[in-house]
Design a protein around this motif. Structure first.
Motif, PDB file in Angstrom:
ATOM      1  N   GLN A  69     -20.229  22.857   4.424  1.00 20.00           N
ATOM      2  CA  GLN A  69     -19.866  24.175   4.938  1.00 20.00           C
ATOM      3  C   GLN A  69     -18.479  24.549   4.436  1.00 20.00           C
ATOM      4  O   GLN A  69     -17.548  23.756   4.552  1.00 20.00           O
TER       5      GLN A  69
ATOM      6  N   GLN B 200     -15.734  26.897   5.478  1.00 22.82           N
ATOM      7  CA  GLN B 200     -15.417  27.671   6.669  1.00 22.82           C
ATOM      8  C   GLN B 200     -14.103  28.441   6.509  1.00 22.82           C
ATOM      9  O   GLN B 200     -13.189  27.984   5.833  1.00 22.82           O
TER      10      GLN B 200
ATOM     11  N   GLU C  88     -15.741  33.456   9.920  1.00 27.41           N
ATOM     12  CA  GLU C  88     -16.396  34.353   8.976  1.00 27.41           C
ATOM     13  C   GLU C  88     -16.702  33.595   7.689  1.00 27.41           C
ATOM     14  O   GLU C  88     -16.115  32.550   7.411  1.00 27.41           O
ATOM     15  N   ALA C  89     -17.631  34.136   6.938  1.00 30.57           N
ATOM     16  CA  ALA C  89     -17.952  33.569   5.632  1.00 30.57           C
ATOM     17  C   ALA C  89     -17.129  34.282   4.570  1.00 30.57           C
ATOM     18  O   ALA C  89     -17.107  35.511   4.510  1.00 30.57           O
ATOM     19  N   GLU C  90     -16.430  33.523   3.752  1.00 29.13           N
ATOM     20  CA  GLU C  90     -15.709  34.106   2.625  1.00 29.13           C
ATOM     21  C   GLU C  90     -16.732  34.681   1.631  1.00 29.13           C
ATOM     22  O   GLU C  90     -17.879  34.224   1.570  1.00 29.13           O
TER      23      GLU C  90
ATOM     24  N   VAL D 104     -18.926  34.774  -1.321  1.00 26.04           N
ATOM     25  CA  VAL D 104     -19.399  33.571  -2.013  1.00 26.04           C
ATOM     26  C   VAL D 104     -18.852  33.459  -3.423  1.00 26.04           C
ATOM     27  O   VAL D 104     -18.637  32.344  -3.936  1.00 26.04           O
TER      28      VAL D 104
ATOM     29  N   GLU E 230     -24.364  32.327   1.863  1.00 25.13           N
ATOM     30  CA  GLU E 230     -23.890  32.696   3.192  1.00 25.13           C
ATOM     31  C   GLU E 230     -24.946  32.395   4.249  1.00 25.13           C
ATOM     32  O   GLU E 230     -26.128  32.650   4.060  1.00 25.13           O
ATOM     33  N   ASP E 231     -24.490  31.838   5.366  1.00 21.47           N
ATOM     34  CA  ASP E 231     -25.333  31.610   6.538  1.00 21.47           C
ATOM     35  C   ASP E 231     -24.700  32.367   7.696  1.00 21.47           C
ATOM     36  O   ASP E 231     -23.682  31.935   8.255  1.00 21.47           O
ATOM     37  N   ALA E 232     -25.281  33.507   8.030  1.00 20.82           N
ATOM     38  CA  ALA E 232     -24.695  34.367   9.064  1.00 20.82           C
ATOM     39  C   ALA E 232     -24.687  33.690  10.424  1.00 20.82           C
ATOM     40  O   ALA E 232     -23.839  33.967  11.277  1.00 20.82           O
TER      41      ALA E 232
ATOM     42  N   LYS F  29     -21.650  31.549  10.414  1.00 15.68           N
ATOM     43  CA  LYS F  29     -20.503  32.311   9.912  1.00 15.68           C
ATOM     44  C   LYS F  29     -19.735  31.529   8.843  1.00 15.68           C
ATOM     45  O   LYS F  29     -18.506  31.401   8.894  1.00 15.68           O
TER      46      LYS F  29
ATOM     47  N   LEU G 286     -20.173  29.673   4.507  1.00 16.44           N
ATOM     48  CA  LEU G 286     -20.959  29.418   3.314  1.00 16.44           C
ATOM     49  C   LEU G 286     -21.499  27.998   3.409  1.00 16.44           C
ATOM     50  O   LEU G 286     -20.761  27.071   3.761  1.00 16.44           O
TER      51      LEU G 286
END
Length: 304
Positions: free
Chosen positions: A87, A89, A99-101, A103, A123-125, A128, A130
């Protein structure tokens, strides 16, 4: 031997007894401090777990027992060909991503021996972050290495906006200050007593180097780390925390300032997943921005 697979395996009377016992343990902890002397609890979490794992481990220790297992799914001794979950993060609370940066701005690699393999992220919402999978090319220690590429943000009369002075002023914005922001990350997997990967210098512009082998660290030991800026020791703030320490933002169990040799020491207080973090800001004179802010982390397991 009786196996517990579900709470429904208990009768109502047994559940009442368990809850009454829990209340008594909470009210009189000293009475149960040696209830599990000589007993061992094996915690084998092959999926990421924080609160469940730590609550089981803390309970066993409070009852006088000991623990076998690993601190996280990512720090277990995965064998050759096995995949470990990754992950990337963006967080102010360790292990709780906010939040996800984007990609395209994050590069992650798996390093093991002389092998270096890219890790594909998506991304995995839900979490939150990558996420991706890394397959170990061989048995033994490995390191996940991340780089969040530089982003440019500007303070303007309309607030903080992404972009540099030239682009924003072309859009009619009044720019006050411009900053470049970059992140570097290292996570140690499968540390071993006879291996030196944990202290390998990777050449990041800002880098934390752990000088104490995680495989040999146990609760109560001191650890030493070094901060390098462009490959040279630097005075910088260094924070240490562990997974589950606090839900407050930017909370650290201990903080220190490295000396002129770039080094600082901390005491590790318990088994678990630990993180060192540092941050350095430089003035820029090349016209691209007014400052460059860099952050670096080093995550490592403590098994004993």
């Amino acid at each position: 031997m009786r196996h517990l697979m579900s709470p429904l395996d208990f009768t109502v009377e047994e559940l009442d007894e368990i809850l009454d016992l829990a209340d008594d343990i909470e009210a009189n902890p000293e009475k149960y401090a040696h209830a599990c002397d000589g007993k061992k609890l094996a915690t084998l979490f092959y999926e990421p777990s924080t609160r469940t794992r730590l609550s089981h481990e803390a309970a066993m220790l409070n009852l006088g027992g000991s623990i076998l297992g690993f601190s996280s799914a990512d720090s277990s001794s995965a064998a050759k060909g096995e995949s470990v979950g990754v992950q990337a993060q963006a967080a102010h609370v360790f292990m709780i991503s906010e939040e996800a940066e984007p990609v395209e701005t994050v590069v992650v690699e798996l390093i093991q021996g002389n092998a270096k393999e890219p890790v594909k992220l998506a991304e995995d919402a839900k979490v939150k972050a990558l996420v991706g999978k890394a397959a170990l090319p061989a048995d033994g220690p490995a390191m996940i290495v991340g780089h969040r590429l530089p982003q440019t943000w500007s303070d303007t009369t309309e607030g903080v906006l992404e972009g540099g002075r030239k682009d924003l002023e072309a859009k009619g914005k009044k720019v006050l200050k411009v900053g470049k922001y970059e992140k570097f990350a290292k996570t140690m997997l499968n540390p071993a007593a006879n291996d030196g990967l944990y202290k390998k210098v990777l050449g990041h512009d800002l880098e934390i180097v752990l000088l104490t082998n995680p495989a040999e660290i146990k609760a109560g030991d001191d650890i030493k780390a070094e901060v390098l800026l462009n490959g040279k020791p630097v005075k910088a703030p260094l924070g240490l925390t562990y997974d589950g320490y606090s839900a407050e933002q930017d909370a650290y169990m201990a903080k220190a300032e490295t000396g002129a040799d770039g080094m600082a020491s901390f005491k590790v207080t318990k088994p678990g997943l630990w993180m060192l973090r540092t941050e350095v800001t430089e003035k820029l004179t090349d016209g691209s921005a007014d400052k460059r802010n860099m952050r670096a982390t080093y995550v490592f397991p403590v098994m004993k």
